[in-house]
Design a protein around this motif. Structure first.
Motif, PDB file in Angstrom:
ATOM      1  N   GLN A 218     -39.488  27.817  53.462  1.00  0.00           N
ATOM      2  CA  GLN A 218     -40.610  27.900  52.532  1.00  0.00           C
ATOM      3  C   GLN A 218     -41.747  26.951  52.942  1.00  0.00           C
ATOM      4  N   ALA A 219     -41.370  25.722  53.319  1.00  0.00           N
ATOM      5  CA  ALA A 219     -42.376  24.733  53.696  1.00  0.00           C
ATOM      6  C   ALA A 219     -43.112  25.157  54.966  1.00  0.00           C
ATOM      7  N   ALA A 220     -42.381  25.693  55.926  1.00  0.00           N
ATOM      8  CA  ALA A 220     -43.000  26.127  57.183  1.00  0.00           C
ATOM      9  C   ALA A 220     -44.008  27.240  56.933  1.00  0.00           C
ATOM     10  N   GLU A 221     -43.653  28.159  56.037  1.00  0.00           N
ATOM     11  CA  GLU A 221     -44.558  29.262  55.729  1.00  0.00           C
ATOM     12  C   GLU A 221     -45.817  28.758  55.013  1.00  0.00           C
ATOM     13  N   LYS A 222     -45.630  27.805  54.102  1.00  0.00           N
ATOM     14  CA  LYS A 222     -46.764  27.333  53.307  1.00  0.00           C
ATOM     15  C   LYS A 222     -47.796  26.609  54.162  1.00  0.00           C
ATOM     16  N   VAL A 223     -47.348  25.826  55.132  1.00  0.00           N
ATOM     17  CA  VAL A 223     -48.288  25.038  55.942  1.00  0.00           C
ATOM     18  C   VAL A 223     -48.592  25.692  57.288  1.00  0.00           C
ATOM     19  N   ASN A 224     -48.066  26.931  57.474  1.00  0.00           N
ATOM     20  CA  ASN A 224     -48.284  27.630  58.743  1.00  0.00           C
ATOM     21  C   ASN A 224     -47.826  26.785  59.930  1.00  0.00           C
ATOM     22  N   ALA A 225     -46.611  26.242  59.814  1.00  0.00           N
ATOM     23  CA  ALA A 225     -46.078  25.362  60.854  1.00  0.00           C
ATOM     24  C   ALA A 225     -45.939  26.106  62.180  1.00  0.00           C
ATOM     25  N   VAL A 226     -46.289  25.432  63.267  1.00  0.00           N
ATOM     26  CA  VAL A 226     -46.167  26.050  64.587  1.00  0.00           C
ATOM     27  C   VAL A 226     -44.693  26.145  64.965  1.00  0.00           C
ATOM     28  N   SER A 227     -44.384  27.062  65.847  1.00  0.00           N
ATOM     29  CA  SER A 227     -42.990  27.253  66.267  1.00  0.00           C
ATOM     30  C   SER A 227     -42.968  27.887  67.645  1.00  0.00           C
ATOM     31  N   GLY A 228     -41.770  28.006  68.178  1.00  0.00           N
ATOM     32  CA  GLY A 228     -41.587  28.712  69.443  1.00  0.00           C
ATOM     33  C   GLY A 228     -42.339  28.089  70.601  1.00  0.00           C
ATOM     34  N   ASP A 230     -45.561  27.520  70.806  1.00  0.00           N
ATOM     35  CA  ASP A 230     -46.781  26.796  70.449  1.00  0.00           C
ATOM     36  C   ASP A 230     -46.652  25.339  70.897  1.00  0.00           C
ATOM     37  N   TYR A 231     -47.718  24.786  71.421  1.00  0.00           N
ATOM     38  CA  TYR A 231     -47.689  23.430  71.956  1.00  0.00           C
ATOM     39  C   TYR A 231     -47.986  22.382  70.874  1.00  0.00           C
ATOM     40  N   VAL A 232     -47.348  21.230  71.045  1.00  0.00           N
ATOM     41  CA  VAL A 232     -47.572  20.083  70.174  1.00  0.00           C
ATOM     42  C   VAL A 232     -48.101  18.949  71.046  1.00  0.00           C
ATOM     43  N   ASN A 233     -49.242  18.393  70.662  1.00  0.00           N
ATOM     44  CA  ASN A 233     -49.846  17.294  71.414  1.00  0.00           C
ATOM     45  C   ASN A 233     -49.257  15.981  70.925  1.00  0.00           C
ATOM     46  N   LEU A 234     -48.340  15.393  71.690  1.00  0.00           N
ATOM     47  CA  LEU A 234     -47.695  14.138  71.337  1.00  0.00           C
ATOM     48  C   LEU A 234     -48.448  12.982  71.983  1.00  0.00           C
ATOM     49  N   ASN A 235     -48.102  11.758  71.601  1.00  0.00           N
ATOM     50  CA  ASN A 235     -48.887  10.629  72.111  1.00  0.00           C
ATOM     51  C   ASN A 235     -48.665  10.363  73.589  1.00  0.00           C
ATOM     52  N   THR A 240     -43.814  22.259  73.931  1.00  0.00           N
ATOM     53  CA  THR A 240     -43.741  23.344  72.961  1.00  0.00           C
ATOM     54  C   THR A 240     -42.744  22.942  71.880  1.00  0.00           C
ATOM     55  N   VAL A 241     -42.789  23.634  70.762  1.00  0.00           N
ATOM     56  CA  VAL A 241     -41.846  23.334  69.686  1.00  0.00           C
ATOM     57  C   VAL A 241     -40.421  23.547  70.169  1.00  0.00           C
ATOM     58  N   ASP A 242     -40.210  24.602  70.943  1.00  0.00           N
ATOM     59  CA  ASP A 242     -38.867  24.844  71.477  1.00  0.00           C
ATOM     60  C   ASP A 242     -38.421  23.688  72.370  1.00  0.00           C
ATOM     61  N   GLN A 243     -39.304  23.230  73.250  1.00  0.00           N
ATOM     62  CA  GLN A 243     -38.940  22.112  74.127  1.00  0.00           C
ATOM     63  C   GLN A 243     -38.636  20.854  73.322  1.00  0.00           C
ATOM     64  N   LEU A 244     -39.403  20.630  72.266  1.00  0.00           N
ATOM     65  CA  LEU A 244     -39.173  19.468  71.419  1.00  0.00           C
ATOM     66  C   LEU A 244     -37.809  19.556  70.740  1.00  0.00           C
TER      67      LEU A 244
END
Length: 412
Positions: A218-228, A230-235, A240-244
């Motif tokens: 439910q939370a992922a749907e509400k905030v349109n959380a990235v998945s699969g 999709d890339y995440v810019n870490l510090n 990608t979310v899968d790699q993470l």
């Protein structure tokens, strides 16, 4: 008993730092001494008030929560260092954590008299109005000719000096107890913890029942959380979310994230609950911490969180006996902070140290000997009662174990 050791110098190489580190190591079975450095503290300037800065507030919390303070001072021109004087100015300007706090003064110097004149001056400062520390009377430790006082392993060479230092520390510990009786019960420094997470923080996802079994979805749907993919810019990288997820799942310990609002929002699920060291289920994610624990453990859970939130401790370790002689499971509660140094929640990592100990012994050829448990230092038989280090409840090895943060109650 928890003591804070203040290094009274901002020098990179300091014999007073060496003295405190020696005390921390040598007397660890007597008392817990945590060292703090003042080298990054800004010079005091009341026109540029830094009282609310993260560094000053960090020291404010640590000293306030400690049972006592040890200050190691060098001697510069017959007095203390400018950095230590500036530090004490911050702690007596708008905040007063040293007020009625037992303080022991030690010091090291190149010369015969140690840092006697600096210690005398420091005593006067600590007893001044606005500071109002309770300096231990008639007892001081002066280490002279410090350049030749330590061996190559940074241990004091002279046995008589070691004995005097230990006796002085023990007297101070008794002094702390006397002051505690005189002052009465401590006032709570932190507000009671809201274990039901009824408040909200910037990252709280509102409008979803925390106890919902599908909270994550439910939370992922509400905030349109990235998945699969999709890339995440870490510090320090881009994943990608899968790699993470692959990365977190591969870490050889169980990780849990509880945010500063006391909501359980993540764990790196890699095994079924019954195979975990601290059993968790996907349906628990999103719950307030109160709903992850038996009510009998609330007080212990609150204590752990307050230690981390206030900065009294940045890491709390709890050995949870499992009844299995081939494991030594430790729950580590690590405080997390944001870029401004504010408490951002806790990271609980649960780890079985025994395979690591076995590997170390195998590689070095060393052995554990004697009847005393060489790791915990506690003598125990398999029939002895275990004490739950967080809840304080007594339990036998055949009874239910309670995970101190996830609170998943499970029978071994």
């Amino acid at each position: 008993m928890k003591l804070i050791g203040i290094v009274g110098s901002n020098a990179e190489v300091s014999y007073n730092r060496l003295l405190l580190k020696y005390m921390e190591k040598q007397f660890k079975t007597l008392v817990d001494i945590e060292l703090i450095e003042i080298k990054d503290v800004p010079m005091f300037n009341q026109d540029d008030d830094q009282t609310e800065s993260s560094i000053i507030q960090k020291f404010n919390r640590k000293i306030s929560y400690a049972d006592g303070v040890i200050i190691a001072t060098p001697e510069h021109n017959r007095t203390i260092t400018p950095s230590l004087k500036s530090f004490l100015e911050w702690l007596s300007f708008k905040i007063h954590p040293l007020e009625n706090k037992p303080v022991m003064i030690v010091g090291a110097s190149y010369y015969d008299q140690g840092s006697s004149r600096a210690q005398l001056h420091l005593r006067q400062i600590l007893e001044a109005p606005g500071v109002n520390a309770m300096v231990m009377p008639g007892n001081e430790f002066l280490l002279g000719k410090v350049k030749s006082a330590f061996d190559d392993s940074n241990n004091l060479k002279d046995e008589k000096t070691k004995t005097i230092l230990e006796e002085t520390l023990k007297k101070f510990m008794r002094y702390v107890e006397v002051v505690s009786v005189l002052e009465g019960p401590k006032k709570p420094i932190a507000e009671p913890e809201d274990l039901f997470a009824t408040g909200k923080i910037a990252t709280t996802i509102e409008g979803i029942e925390m106890a919902a079994e599908d909270w994550v979805e439910q939370a992922a749907e509400k905030v349109n959380a990235v998945s699969g993919n999709d890339y995440v810019n870490l510090n320090r990288g881009i994943l990608t979310v899968d790699q993470l997820n692959y990365f977190l799942a591969s870490i050889p310990m169980e990780l849990t994230f509880a945010d500063s609002n006391n909501q359980f929002i993540y764990y790196n699920r890699v095994k079924p609950r019954e195979e975990m060291l601290a059993g968790r289920t996907p349906a628990q994610v999103g719950n307030a911490l109160a709903y992850c624990h038996p009510e009998s453990t609330y007080k212990g859970v609150e204590w752990v969180i307050q230690q981390l939130r206030t900065g009294a401790q940045e890491l709390v370790k709890v050995h949870i006996p499992t009844g299995d002689s081939d494991s030594f499971v430790v729950h580590n509660y690590q405080a997390m902070y944001d870029d401004n140094g504010e408490y951002a929640g806790l990271n609980e990592y649960v780890f079985d140290y025994q395979p690591l100990i076995d590997f170390y012994l195998q590689q070095t050829g060393q052995k554990l000997i004697g009847d005393i448990d060489a790791v915990s230092g506690a003598s125990e038989s398999s029939n002895d009662t275990k004490a739950d280090a967080v809840s304080g409840a007594s339990e036998s090895t055949n009874e239910t174990k309670v995970d101190a943060v996830s609170g998943a109650s499970e029978n071994k």
